[in-house]
Design an enzyme around this catalytic site. Structure first.
Site, PDB file in Angstrom:
ATOM      1  N   GLU A 158       0.707  -1.237   0.024  1.00 13.76           N
ATOM      2  CA  GLU A 158       0.079   0.008  -0.165  1.00 13.76           C
ATOM      3  C   GLU A 158       0.953   1.306   0.176  1.00 13.76           C
ATOM      4  O   GLU A 158       1.715   1.392   0.770  1.00 13.76           O
ATOM      5  CB  GLU A 158      -0.704   0.062   1.265  1.00 13.76           C
ATOM      6  N   CYS A 174       2.643   8.663   1.608  1.00 19.48           N
ATOM      7  CA  CYS A 174       3.063   7.539   2.878  1.00 19.48           C
ATOM      8  C   CYS A 174       3.480   6.236   2.153  1.00 19.48           C
ATOM      9  O   CYS A 174       2.588   5.785   1.398  1.00 19.48           O
ATOM     10  CB  CYS A 174       1.989   7.379   3.814  1.00 19.48           C
ATOM     11  N   CYS A 187       4.545  -7.136   7.844  1.00 24.13           N
ATOM     12  CA  CYS A 187       5.253  -6.691   9.048  1.00 24.13           C
ATOM     13  C   CYS A 187       5.369  -7.841   9.842  1.00 24.13           C
ATOM     14  O   CYS A 187       4.183  -8.431  10.120  1.00 24.13           O
ATOM     15  CB  CYS A 187       4.736  -5.494   9.481  1.00 24.13           C
ATOM     16  N   CYS A 204       2.489  -5.241  16.097  1.00 25.93           N
ATOM     17  CA  CYS A 204       1.817  -4.376  17.174  1.00 25.93           C
ATOM     18  C   CYS A 204       0.265  -4.578  16.945  1.00 25.93           C
ATOM     19  O   CYS A 204      -0.251  -4.911  16.017  1.00 25.93           O
ATOM     20  CB  CYS A 204       2.039  -2.832  16.327  1.00 25.93           C
ATOM     21  N   CYS A 217      -2.602  -3.049  14.572  1.00 27.15           N
ATOM     22  CA  CYS A 217      -2.325  -2.900  13.268  1.00 27.15           C
ATOM     23  C   CYS A 217      -2.790  -3.818  12.506  1.00 27.15           C
ATOM     24  O   CYS A 217      -2.650  -5.023  12.537  1.00 27.15           O
ATOM     25  CB  CYS A 217      -0.613  -2.595  13.151  1.00 27.15           C
ATOM     26  N   CYS A 251      -3.361   1.610   7.903  1.00 27.26           N
ATOM     27  CA  CYS A 251      -2.351   0.751   7.309  1.00 27.26           C
ATOM     28  C   CYS A 251      -2.664  -0.548   7.466  1.00 27.26           C
ATOM     29  O   CYS A 251      -2.798  -1.310   8.325  1.00 27.26           O
ATOM     30  CB  CYS A 251      -1.161   1.075   8.056  1.00 27.26           C
TER      31      CYS A 251
HETATM   32  S1  SF4 Z   1       2.262  -0.483  13.242  1.00 25.77           S
HETATM   33 FE1  SF4 Z   1       2.176  -2.312  11.969  1.00 25.77          FE
HETATM   34  S2  SF4 Z   1       3.317  -1.909   9.912  1.00 25.77           S
HETATM   35 FE2  SF4 Z   1       4.197  -0.600  11.786  1.00 25.77          FE
HETATM   36  S3  SF4 Z   1       5.700  -1.591  12.808  1.00 25.77           S
HETATM   37 FE3  SF4 Z   1       3.804  -1.964  13.797  1.00 25.77          FE
HETATM   38  S4  SF4 Z   1       2.965  -3.940  13.110  1.00 25.77           S
HETATM   39 FE4  SF4 Z   1       4.334  -3.066  11.410  1.00 25.77          FE
END
Ligand code: SF4
Length: 286
Positions: free
Chosen positions: A25, A40, A47, A51, A54, A275
């Site tokens: 993206e 962005c 990833c 987190c 996310c 995101c």
């Molecule tokens: S917010 Fe999402 S994309 Fe960013 S580091 Fe954490 S898990 Fe990875």
């Protein structure tokens, strides 16, 4: 391009298909200035950081992007900006992935984007964001490019932070801010502290005071973010955004205690703005 969404506020989200069929993206965000826009971009496919709130991490980590794939996002966003009558003025690495874990390719891409002939963006127009990978922040400092640094803090204390961001168990708040201090001393660039407000998790006035105290004596800016709900989290929680009333109270408390803080307006709330959200939906509908 695999998908393109345009929000009522002009935010344009692209899902780009890579040579191996994977997708990433990129987002173009119109500026208040009528002729400018910010982009962005992503540094990885998926990833691994986990987190909890996310959407990107829910589909796991697939691979690092090459520097060419990162630059391609910049080119696509610049094209979108021109079509909208705007100039792409800034790039933030706040899309999918943790840039510090693909720093070699990120830096190679930044050099091409900032090159007066190739990208003509300029170092100071680039911001690299991290969840707090201390060796990466130090490596960025050693690269001496003078780009901006943003830290995803999201909590002033280690317990709350580590509960939201697994990387918080590896590097505590004190270590992350010390690395940001070193970066700032060397680059002269003001660090941005990213703080996504989650109702009942990190949005109390006591936490606002703790955050202000933590940054007291540091020349850093806090960017408060409104959470875009993405369904159940990685660990099955249903996070909700802080109410506007609590958000404003949190902001006022920060300022009352000497912090420099702003509320970033929500972008593209009528599209899959968070995101990883668009990619997750596209993947699940295939
Ligand atoms: S917010 Fe999402 S994309 Fe960013 S580091 Fe954490 S898990 Fe990875």
């Amino acid at each position: 391009m695999a998908m393109r969404q345009v929000a009522a506020d002009g935010t344009c989200k692209l899902l780009l298909r890579l040579g191996d069929g994977r997708t990433v993206e990129s987002v173009l965000m119109p500026d208040f200035h009528p002729q400018r826009a910010a982009g962005c971009i992503s540094s990885q496919v998926g990833c691994a950081m986990g987190c909890d709130f996310c959407a990107t991490t829910q589909t796991g980590f697939e691979r690092n992007l090459t520097s060419g794939e990162i630059v391609e996002q910049f080119i696509q966003l610049r094209r979108e900006a021109l079509a909208a009558g705007r100039t792409l003025r800034t790039i933030v690495f706040m899309g999918m992935g943790e840039p510090m874990l693909n720093l070699r390719n990120v830096l190679a891409a930044v050099k091409r984007m900032a090159d007066p002939v190739l990208g003509a963006l300029g170092w100071r127009q680039v911001t690299i964001s991290t969840v707090g990978i201390v060796p990466g922040i130090d490596e960025l400092r050693e690269a001496d490019l003078g780009v901006n640094l943003a830290i995803s803090l999201h909590a002033p204390d280690d317990a709350t932070r580590a509960d939201l961001l697994p990387m918080g168990r590896r590097f505590d708040v004190r270590e992350v801010l010390a690395a940001a201090d070193r970066y700032q001393a060397s680059s002269g660039r003001i660090t941005t502290i990213q703080y996504c407000l989650l109702a009942g998790v990190n949005d109390s006035l006591a936490q606002a005071r703790d955050l202000a105290r933590l940054l007291s004596g540091r020349d850093m800016h806090i960017n408060l973010l409104r959470y875009n709900p993405t369904g159940l989290s990685l660990r099955g929680r249903a996070y909700t955004p802080s109410s506007m009333e609590q958000t404003e109270a949190f902001l006022a408390e920060l300022r009352a205690h000497g912090a420099v803080a702003h509320l970033r307006r929500a972008r593209g709330p009528d599209i899959d703005a968070a995101c990883g959200q668009l990619r997750k939906r596209a993947t699940s509908s295939i």
